[in-house]
Each structure stands twice: as C-alpha cells, then as structure tokens.
Design a protein around this motif. Sequence first.
Motif, mmCIF file in Angstrom:
data_model
loop_
_atom_site.group_PDB
_atom_site.id
_atom_site.type_symbol
_atom_site.label_atom_id
_atom_site.label_comp_id
_atom_site.label_asym_id
_atom_site.label_seq_id
_atom_site.Cartn_x
_atom_site.Cartn_y
_atom_site.Cartn_z
ATOM 1 N N ILE A 195 22.551 69.595 41.726
ATOM 2 C CA ILE A 195 23.661 69.222 40.847
ATOM 3 C C ILE A 195 23.618 67.716 40.624
ATOM 4 O O ILE A 195 23.692 67.235 39.500
ATOM 5 C CB ILE A 195 25.013 69.630 41.475
ATOM 6 N N THR A 196 23.463 66.985 41.715
ATOM 7 C CA THR A 196 23.297 65.534 41.660
ATOM 8 C C THR A 196 22.577 65.092 42.928
ATOM 9 O O THR A 196 22.404 65.892 43.855
ATOM 10 C CB THR A 196 24.663 64.822 41.505
ATOM 11 N N THR A 197 22.127 63.846 42.966
ATOM 12 C CA THR A 197 21.320 63.372 44.092
ATOM 13 C C THR A 197 21.914 62.109 44.703
ATOM 14 O O THR A 197 22.721 61.413 44.082
ATOM 15 C CB THR A 197 19.876 63.091 43.630
ATOM 16 N N PHE A 198 21.468 61.785 45.932
ATOM 17 C CA PHE A 198 22.018 60.655 46.686
ATOM 18 C C PHE A 198 20.894 59.871 47.365
ATOM 19 O O PHE A 198 19.852 60.433 47.703
ATOM 20 C CB PHE A 198 23.009 61.153 47.740
ATOM 21 N N SER A 199 21.135 58.584 47.557
ATOM 22 C CA SER A 199 20.132 57.724 48.184
ATOM 23 C C SER A 199 19.934 58.057 49.659
ATOM 24 O O SER A 199 18.870 57.819 50.228
ATOM 25 C CB SER A 199 20.543 56.251 48.044
ATOM 26 N N ASN A 200 20.974 58.596 50.310
ATOM 27 C CA ASN A 200 20.886 58.966 51.723
ATOM 28 C C ASN A 200 21.947 60.015 52.044
ATOM 29 O O ASN A 200 22.814 60.319 51.215
ATOM 30 C CB ASN A 200 21.060 57.733 52.629
ATOM 31 N N ARG A 201 21.873 60.591 53.257
ATOM 32 C CA ARG A 201 22.805 61.660 53.642
ATOM 33 C C ARG A 201 24.244 61.160 53.686
ATOM 34 O O ARG A 201 25.175 61.855 53.274
ATOM 35 C CB ARG A 201 22.413 62.249 54.998
ATOM 36 N N GLN A 202 24.436 59.939 54.192
ATOM 37 C CA GLN A 202 25.790 59.405 54.319
ATOM 38 C C GLN A 202 26.466 59.287 52.954
ATOM 39 O O GLN A 202 27.663 59.568 52.807
ATOM 40 C CB GLN A 202 25.749 58.022 55.006
ATOM 41 N N SER A 203 25.695 58.877 51.944
ATOM 42 C CA SER A 203 26.237 58.769 50.592
ATOM 43 C C SER A 203 26.686 60.128 50.078
ATOM 44 O O SER A 203 27.739 60.268 49.451
ATOM 45 C CB SER A 203 25.174 58.172 49.664
ATOM 46 N N GLY A 204 25.889 61.167 50.372
ATOM 47 C CA GLY A 204 26.239 62.525 49.970
ATOM 48 C C GLY A 204 27.468 63.035 50.681
ATOM 49 O O GLY A 204 28.346 63.663 50.075
ATOM 50 N N LYS A 205 27.555 62.742 51.978
ATOM 51 C CA LYS A 205 28.713 63.195 52.763
ATOM 52 C C LYS A 205 29.992 62.527 52.271
ATOM 53 O O LYS A 205 31.052 63.159 52.188
ATOM 54 C CB LYS A 205 28.474 62.877 54.249
ATOM 55 N N SER A 206 29.905 61.247 51.939
ATOM 56 C CA SER A 206 31.059 60.512 51.415
ATOM 57 C C SER A 206 31.509 61.118 50.080
ATOM 58 O O SER A 206 32.709 61.261 49.824
ATOM 59 C CB SER A 206 30.679 59.041 51.225
ATOM 60 N N PHE A 207 30.534 61.501 49.252
ATOM 61 C CA PHE A 207 30.845 62.116 47.953
ATOM 62 C C PHE A 207 31.606 63.428 48.155
ATOM 63 O O PHE A 207 32.623 63.687 47.507
ATOM 64 C CB PHE A 207 29.551 62.366 47.173
#
Length: 395
Positions: free
Chosen positions: A247-259
């Motif tokens: 759906i969308t991508t993130f630079s790292n896992r923490q960024s994804g978790k925050s999203f």
Amino acid sequence: MLRNAPKFYEVAKRIVEITDECILVAHNAQFDYRILCTEFRRLGFEYERRSLCTVELSKDLIPGQTSYSLGKLVRSLGIPVTDRHRASGDALATVKLFKMLLDKDTTKTIIKESVRLNPKHQLEPRHLDIIAELPSITGVYYIHNANGDIIYIGKSNNIKKRINQHFTGTNQKSKKIQVQVHAVTYEATGSELVALLKESEEIKRVKPIFNRALRRSIFTHALYSFKDENDYINLKIDVADGRKKPITTFSNRQSGKSFITNAVDDYNLCQKLTGLYKTKTSCFNYDIKACEGACIQKESSDLYNKRVKALIDKNSYANKNMVIIDRGRDVDERSAIFIENGIFKGLGFFNLNYQINNIEVLESIITPMQNNRDTQHIIQSYIRRNKRIKVITLD
C-alpha cells in the motif's frame, strides 16, 4: 523606439563584459550571433563566443511540434509571454523555453559540454571559489571532473551548505571528491519532492562513480493488507517484498510502526487487526472503550472495512490520475508531478493553471521519468509528511 537608443559602439564594451566566458543562448542563434559579429567587425574587434540555439535544441528535445517559431512554440507549450516581438518579451520567453529544454535534457549533454569547454574551468579551481558561486536553494547538484563528466549527484535544501560539507568532509568519499572536483553545476527545483525524484532518477541513469553504482532501495519496510477468516481487512507492517504489492513503504520499521499507531487513532482502527496488539481476545483499546470491537467481531466487517479502505485510498495512488502541485523555482511558478493510472509519468514546471488543466499541454511540459518502487516510495512518503500539499484529481 530606436530614435533615441544608444549607438552600437556606445554599448559594445558592456556587451563584451557581460558575455565574457558565457554561452549565448538565442532562438535561431546563428542569426543573432552573426549580427553581433558583423557589428563588432565594423569596430575592428573580433568577437568570439560559443552559442546555443533553442530552435535546434527544441527539435531534438521536443520533437513533433507543428512549428518551431518562438511565438508558436511557446504558445503550444503554454509558456506565458508578454511584449512579443520586443527585446525583453522575446528574451524572457527564450529563457523560459531554455529552462524547459534543460529539464528535458535528461542526459545532461548541454551542461556537461559547457563544463568541459568553458575556459574559466581550465585553471585549477579553489574550493572556496566554487562555493562562492553556489546559491543557498533547494535543488539537485552535479559535481564534475576536468572532462565535464559527472562524478557525484546529490540533492539538498541548501546547495551551498551541502557542497561545503563535501569539501570539508574527512571520510574517504569526500577526500576523493575534493581531489577530482573541477566544477559544480546545479538545477534549482524549488520543491524538495522534485529534487528527490530527479536525484533518484539521475543517479540510476548516469551512475556517477562516487554514488553507489547499485543503489539499494531507499525503503526497507512496507504496509500490506489481507482479509482474515472473518472477512476483516487486516494491516501489517513487514519487510518489503518485491513479489508483493504494498500500500505504501517506509524507510525503516519504526517509521512504519509510527504510521500505523497514528492511523489507529485517525481512522478508529483496531490495534489487533493492525498488528499493534497481539492477543487472541479483544485489544487493549476495546477494553478502554476506544475500539468498536472488530477484534471480537462485535463491529460488522463492512463498517470496519470502510474505514480501512479510506486509509488505503488516502495512502496509495493505485489506478489514480492526478497531479501533485508543489513549489516552483520562482514565485510565480509551480511544479507538477504527473501520475496516470497509478503510474508516475514525470514532472515539469508551469506558470498558469491552464497548463495543467489541459491534458495535451500538461503532457508536453512534463519531462518523462521512470516509474519504479523508489519513485513510489518518495512520492508516498512526501505526501505523508506534507499534509497540506495540493493534489488535483484528473478525469
């Protein structure tokens, strides 16, 4: 208009000074250059300058136009013009056309030739001299060696400051750049998004020796969705997998978790169904009455899925036709990032809304660029960070 104008010999010295070590750019440059040489010859001065013709460049970079006269060409490209057939009006129109041609010169042939042949770069330049000529603006910069070849491409919100960091850096790459640098050219973008997209595209195309030749993807994690046995749409942050469509991508896992944490609050989603709370029963938010109960099938899947789909639609541009509008290089200019049927087509700059509302003109001002996973990540993450960015949906 000419009755009280100065004679050529009165302005000849100033023309020599302002064109010193410059390239003359003109529409049908051969004519303008011939006139200048003729006038100087009458004064006993041999005037020699290199020139670039925007007619020839246009035929190469914007093929298929019905006419390459300045008036008809700029009109077909939607370039605003005032005072046509007056020196200032024609000159400004030529400047705007030349800027567009530089954008479309994706191989950077014009710039590389300029660096290689420009006399002022034949002496060993001091780093301070290079920095002094650079602006503190947003854009993409190109570090050249003595042959004009691009050895490094970068992007910065402050080009002068970033080049200064290269010249004062003590790591191995900085030291090698310091030894080989012969000139630094730059392209103003105004928009950080445009700079990011241009940097990514041109590193892949040019493959400069001091950029990583096989640059890794600029994201590591992605957001995926799936339906569980109870027909609820689940969301999951996972390591990016090229075989799956994110759906969308993130630079790292923490960024994804925050999203995902923010999405739970913004869209009233379930912690369990978004992977934030591992449990076989209800999630923590349900226990404090902040979840509608999708985790234990208390809320219908239709109602819950409607909110999940709203999140997915907001953060994915799959199958969409749209233009992202951002800052331009000047006050009266804007940048346009064109997406057609969910595919990034390219970008350009415009002055009038007519240029982006007319699909034929929009396609002519856009410089085509590659659509890949990195460009999707750049665009999606930029939209996430910049909530107020203007997006126009096209029919």
